[in-house]
Design a protein around this motif. Structure first.
Motif, PDB file in Angstrom:
ATOM      1  N   GLU A 105       0.847  -1.206   0.000  1.00 45.86           N
ATOM      2  CA  GLU A 105       0.000   0.000   0.000  1.00 45.86           C
ATOM      3  C   GLU A 105       0.880   1.253   0.000  1.00 45.86           C
ATOM      4  N   LYS A 106       1.956   1.209   0.782  1.00 44.29           N
ATOM      5  CA  LYS A 106       2.861   2.359   0.856  1.00 44.29           C
ATOM      6  C   LYS A 106       3.611   2.573  -0.461  1.00 44.29           C
ATOM      7  N   ASN A 107       3.796   1.512  -1.234  1.00 47.77           N
ATOM      8  CA  ASN A 107       4.576   1.582  -2.482  1.00 47.77           C
ATOM      9  C   ASN A 107       3.698   1.565  -3.741  1.00 47.77           C
ATOM     10  N   LYS A 108       2.401   1.634  -3.563  1.00 49.30           N
ATOM     11  CA  LYS A 108       1.479   1.555  -4.692  1.00 49.30           C
ATOM     12  C   LYS A 108       1.740   2.654  -5.729  1.00 49.30           C
ATOM     13  N   ASP A 109       1.899   3.876  -5.272  1.00 49.84           N
ATOM     14  CA  ASP A 109       2.126   4.988  -6.205  1.00 49.84           C
ATOM     15  C   ASP A 109       3.441   4.811  -6.963  1.00 49.84           C
ATOM     16  N   ARG A 110       4.463   4.312  -6.274  1.00 51.33           N
ATOM     17  CA  ARG A 110       5.757   4.093  -6.942  1.00 51.33           C
ATOM     18  C   ARG A 110       5.628   3.007  -8.001  1.00 51.33           C
ATOM     19  N   LEU A 111       4.886   1.965  -7.721  1.00 50.74           N
ATOM     20  CA  LEU A 111       4.670   0.900  -8.710  1.00 50.74           C
ATOM     21  C   LEU A 111       3.958   1.451  -9.941  1.00 50.74           C
ATOM     22  N   ILE A 112       2.996   2.327  -9.743  1.00 55.38           N
ATOM     23  CA  ILE A 112       2.293   2.950 -10.866  1.00 55.38           C
ATOM     24  C   ILE A 112       3.265   3.796 -11.689  1.00 55.38           C
ATOM     25  N   GLU A 113       4.094   4.565 -11.002  1.00 57.42           N
ATOM     26  CA  GLU A 113       5.092   5.389 -11.703  1.00 57.42           C
ATOM     27  C   GLU A 113       6.025   4.531 -12.555  1.00 57.42           C
ATOM     28  N   ILE A 114       6.491   3.451 -11.972  1.00 61.51           N
ATOM     29  CA  ILE A 114       7.457   2.590 -12.658  1.00 61.51           C
ATOM     30  C   ILE A 114       6.844   1.936 -13.894  1.00 61.51           C
ATOM     31  N   THR A 115       5.617   1.481 -13.776  1.00 60.48           N
ATOM     32  CA  THR A 115       5.031   0.653 -14.834  1.00 60.48           C
ATOM     33  C   THR A 115       4.132   1.397 -15.807  1.00 60.48           C
ATOM     34  N   SER A 116       3.820   2.647 -15.537  1.00 63.35           N
ATOM     35  CA  SER A 116       2.843   3.365 -16.369  1.00 63.35           C
ATOM     36  C   SER A 116       3.272   3.528 -17.821  1.00 63.35           C
ATOM     37  N   ASP A 117       4.555   3.569 -18.087  1.00 63.70           N
ATOM     38  CA  ASP A 117       5.011   3.729 -19.469  1.00 63.70           C
ATOM     39  C   ASP A 117       5.294   2.395 -20.163  1.00 63.70           C
ATOM     40  N   GLY A 118       5.040   1.295 -19.462  1.00 64.47           N
ATOM     41  CA  GLY A 118       5.185  -0.029 -20.070  1.00 64.47           C
ATOM     42  C   GLY A 118       6.585  -0.596 -20.075  1.00 64.47           C
ATOM     43  N   CYS A 119       7.543   0.130 -19.491  1.00 72.53           N
ATOM     44  CA  CYS A 119       8.894  -0.416 -19.411  1.00 72.53           C
ATOM     45  C   CYS A 119       9.539   0.010 -18.095  1.00 72.53           C
ATOM     46  N   ILE A 120      10.548  -0.729 -17.718  1.00 73.99           N
ATOM     47  CA  ILE A 120      11.250  -0.438 -16.467  1.00 73.99           C
ATOM     48  C   ILE A 120      12.626   0.116 -16.826  1.00 73.99           C
ATOM     49  N   HIS A 121      12.864   1.346 -16.440  1.00 72.09           N
ATOM     50  CA  HIS A 121      14.125   2.020 -16.736  1.00 72.09           C
ATOM     51  C   HIS A 121      15.177   1.641 -15.697  1.00 72.09           C
ATOM     52  N   ASP A 122      16.436   1.859 -16.063  1.00 70.33           N
ATOM     53  CA  ASP A 122      17.554   1.468 -15.198  1.00 70.33           C
ATOM     54  C   ASP A 122      17.421   2.028 -13.780  1.00 70.33           C
ATOM     55  N   ASP A 123      16.990   3.267 -13.665  1.00 70.11           N
ATOM     56  CA  ASP A 123      16.885   3.899 -12.341  1.00 70.11           C
ATOM     57  C   ASP A 123      15.653   3.412 -11.560  1.00 70.11           C
ATOM     58  N   GLU A 124      14.802   2.579 -12.176  1.00 68.91           N
ATOM     59  CA  GLU A 124      13.595   2.070 -11.515  1.00 68.91           C
ATOM     60  C   GLU A 124      13.736   0.599 -11.078  1.00 68.91           C
ATOM     61  N   ILE A 125      14.773  -0.058 -11.555  1.00 69.66           N
ATOM     62  CA  ILE A 125      14.919  -1.497 -11.317  1.00 69.66           C
ATOM     63  C   ILE A 125      14.956  -1.829  -9.830  1.00 69.66           C
ATOM     64  N   LYS A 126      15.736  -1.106  -9.061  1.00 73.79           N
ATOM     65  CA  LYS A 126      15.876  -1.411  -7.631  1.00 73.79           C
ATOM     66  C   LYS A 126      14.518  -1.347  -6.922  1.00 73.79           C
ATOM     67  N   ASP A 127      13.750  -0.293  -7.160  1.00 71.58           N
ATOM     68  CA  ASP A 127      12.433  -0.156  -6.536  1.00 71.58           C
ATOM     69  C   ASP A 127      11.479  -1.237  -7.035  1.00 71.58           C
ATOM     70  N   PHE A 128      11.547  -1.528  -8.331  1.00 75.08           N
ATOM     71  CA  PHE A 128      10.659  -2.543  -8.898  1.00 75.08           C
ATOM     72  C   PHE A 128      10.923  -3.912  -8.270  1.00 75.08           C
ATOM     73  N   ILE A 129      12.179  -4.269  -8.113  1.00 73.57           N
ATOM     74  CA  ILE A 129      12.532  -5.560  -7.503  1.00 73.57           C
ATOM     75  C   ILE A 129      12.055  -5.606  -6.052  1.00 73.57           C
ATOM     76  N   ALA A 130      12.231  -4.525  -5.313  1.00 77.03           N
ATOM     77  CA  ALA A 130      11.791  -4.483  -3.909  1.00 77.03           C
ATOM     78  C   ALA A 130      10.277  -4.677  -3.811  1.00 77.03           C
ATOM     79  N   ILE A 131       9.543  -4.024  -4.698  1.00 81.55           N
ATOM     80  CA  ILE A 131       8.080  -4.167  -4.696  1.00 81.55           C
ATOM     81  C   ILE A 131       7.690  -5.575  -5.132  1.00 81.55           C
ATOM     82  N   SER A 132       8.383  -6.116  -6.108  1.00 84.88           N
ATOM     83  CA  SER A 132       8.109  -7.486  -6.567  1.00 84.88           C
ATOM     84  C   SER A 132       8.300  -8.497  -5.441  1.00 84.88           C
ATOM     85  N   LYS A 133       9.309  -8.292  -4.618  1.00 79.50           N
ATOM     86  CA  LYS A 133       9.549  -9.196  -3.488  1.00 79.50           C
ATOM     87  C   LYS A 133       8.399  -9.140  -2.490  1.00 79.50           C
ATOM     88  N   LYS A 134       7.845  -7.973  -2.271  1.00 75.98           N
ATOM     89  CA  LYS A 134       6.689  -7.846  -1.370  1.00 75.98           C
ATOM     90  C   LYS A 134       5.464  -8.554  -1.967  1.00 75.98           C
TER      91      LYS A 134
END
Length: 170
Positions: A105-134
């Motif tokens: 819930e705390k990371n929901k907005d960040r997940l939307i930011e990361i995925t809204s353009d349909g790709c994961i950029h280099d500077d988003e990978i760390k956050d994306f992996i952390a959210i994926s683990k949750k």
């Protein structure tokens, strides 16, 4: 009546059968079609059980966790895609799930930011992996909850007829 095994290194199938205080012959009768000699071969590691045998043993021994063990440890596909689920108390399962849900819930907005353009950029990978683990934690908690329910049903602690009636209504 057969004598108890003194073998020190028992596999999960033998341990589960012995926890039920069944001989191989009794287990054969409880599964209704697996011979006691086949059970011995599975327990000694001389042969690998097939999925139907695992289902029969899980039902006969009232150990649904055998199915997850088989899939996560012995099935070629399951080893890659099915995580091992450990039996836990309902309280522990719910608390772990709620903690993971709160984190998401705390990371929901960040997940939307990361995925809204349909790709994961280099500077988003760390956050994306952390959210994926949750999200994986939530998935494992759901699997643990299902295992808990299956075990509770197998032990006769939940009325299967009422449960099925409620599930059919959905």
């Amino acid at each position: 009546m057969g004598r108890a095994s003194v073998k020190e290194c028992k596999n999960i199938y033998q341990k589960c059968r012995e926890e039920c205080a069944m001989t191989r012959l009794q287990a054969s009768e409880a599964t209704e079609w697996i011979s006691d000699s086949r059970i011995e071969k599975i327990e000694s590691g001389k042969t690998t059980a097939n999925p139907e045998e695992i289902l029969a043993m899980a039902k006969a021994y009232k150990k649904p966790e055998l199915c997850n063990y088989y899939c996560s440890h012995e099935c070629a596909i399951g080893k890659k895609y099915v995580p091992e689920v450990k039996a836990k108390s309902i309280e522990k399962i719910v608390l772990e799930m709620l903690a993971a849900l709160n984190s998401i819930e705390k990371n929901k907005d960040r997940l939307i930011e990361i995925t809204s353009d349909g790709c994961i950029h280099d500077d988003e990978i760390k956050d994306f992996i952390a959210i994926s683990k949750k999200l994986e934690q939530i998935s494992r908690s759901a699997d643990s909850l299902r295992l808990w329910l299956d075990k509770t049903i197998a032990n006769g602690e939940i009325n299967r007829e009422i449960l099925n009636k409620v599930l059919d209504e959905e």
